[in-house]
Design an enzyme around this catalytic site. Sequence first.
Site, short mmCIF file in Angstrom:
data_model
loop_
_atom_site.label_atom_id
_atom_site.label_comp_id
_atom_site.label_asym_id
_atom_site.label_seq_id
_atom_site.Cartn_x
_atom_site.Cartn_y
_atom_site.Cartn_z
N PHE A 265 61.25 37.66 36.33
CA PHE A 265 60.71 38.01 37.64
C PHE A 265 61.02 39.48 37.91
O PHE A 265 62.16 39.91 37.76
CB PHE A 265 61.32 37.12 38.73
CG PHE A 265 60.71 37.39 40.07
CD1 PHE A 265 59.40 37.00 40.34
CD2 PHE A 265 61.42 38.05 41.05
CE1 PHE A 265 58.83 37.27 41.57
CE2 PHE A 265 60.86 38.32 42.29
CZ PHE A 265 59.55 37.91 42.55
N ARG B 228 58.33 46.62 47.19
CA ARG B 228 57.08 47.25 46.73
C ARG B 228 57.22 48.77 46.63
O ARG B 228 56.57 49.40 45.81
CB ARG B 228 55.93 46.92 47.67
CG ARG B 228 55.50 45.47 47.67
CD ARG B 228 54.22 45.29 48.47
NE ARG B 228 53.93 43.91 48.77
CZ ARG B 228 53.36 43.04 47.94
NH1 ARG B 228 53.01 43.44 46.74
NH2 ARG B 228 53.13 41.79 48.30
N GLU C 211 45.03 45.09 37.90
CA GLU C 211 46.08 44.17 38.34
C GLU C 211 47.45 44.81 38.14
O GLU C 211 47.64 45.63 37.24
CB GLU C 211 46.04 42.89 37.49
CG GLU C 211 45.19 41.79 38.05
CD GLU C 211 45.90 40.98 39.11
OE1 GLU C 211 46.83 41.49 39.78
OE2 GLU C 211 45.53 39.82 39.29
N ASP C 212 48.41 44.37 38.94
CA ASP C 212 49.78 44.80 38.74
C ASP C 212 50.42 44.05 37.59
O ASP C 212 51.11 44.63 36.76
CB ASP C 212 50.61 44.62 40.02
CG ASP C 212 50.56 43.20 40.58
OD1 ASP C 212 49.75 42.37 40.13
OD2 ASP C 212 51.34 42.92 41.51
N ASP D 10 50.64 37.17 34.64
CA ASP D 10 51.74 36.24 34.38
C ASP D 10 51.16 35.01 33.69
O ASP D 10 51.00 34.99 32.48
CB ASP D 10 52.40 35.91 35.72
CG ASP D 10 53.71 35.16 35.60
OD1 ASP D 10 53.92 34.46 34.60
OD2 ASP D 10 54.53 35.27 36.52
#
Length: 179
Positions: A156, A169, A102-103, A106
Site C-alpha cells: 500500500f 496526496r 492513472e496513478d 493494482d
Amino acid sequence: MKIQLADLAFEPLIKAKAIDERVKAMGQQLNDDYQDVVPVFIGVLNGSFLFIADLIKQIDIPCEITFTKLASYYGGTKSSLKIRDDIDFSVNIKGRDVLIIEDIVDTGNTAHYLIDKLKLQEPNSIKLCSLLLKPGSLLKKIDELKYVGFEIENEFVVGYGLDYKEMGRHLKDIYKRVK
C-alpha cells in the site's frame, strides 16, 4: 524518514527526483508515439492529478485533456473491487486516439471498467499510462497498458497524488506502508 498518516506509518519507496526523471522520459515517449495525431488524455481523479499535471508539462504535441473520477479504495488499504463512477467526461472520443492516465494499476479492475466504458464510444485506439503498476496484484491482463512508470511490490502506497483516508496526496515522494 518515516511518516504517520492517521493510524498508519509509512517509509520512503520512490524519491521525488526519480519520479521527476521517469515522468520526463514518459512524456518524451508519448511525444514520439503520438506525434502524428491529436490524442485525448483522460486523467483518472483523484489520484492521478499530480502525475497528469507533471506529465502534461512534458508534452509538446497538440492534445486534449479531460478527466473522469473513479474510485475503488474508499479510504482503506485494499481495493473493494467495487467501482464508484463519480464524474463522466464530455469530450467526443469517437475515432480518436485515447490515453488513460492513472496513478496506479493494482487489481486492474478500475482500468478494465474504464476501458470497457470507453470502447462503447468507438475510439480509434485506447492505451493506458500508469505511474505505478503492481504486477503481483493484477487479476487479469490489461492489453491496453503500454506505459508504466514504476513496477512495485504488492504494498500500500501514498504520496504524489495517492492517499490514505484522503491524506498524503501532497507528498512529493511515494511512501510504502510500514508493516
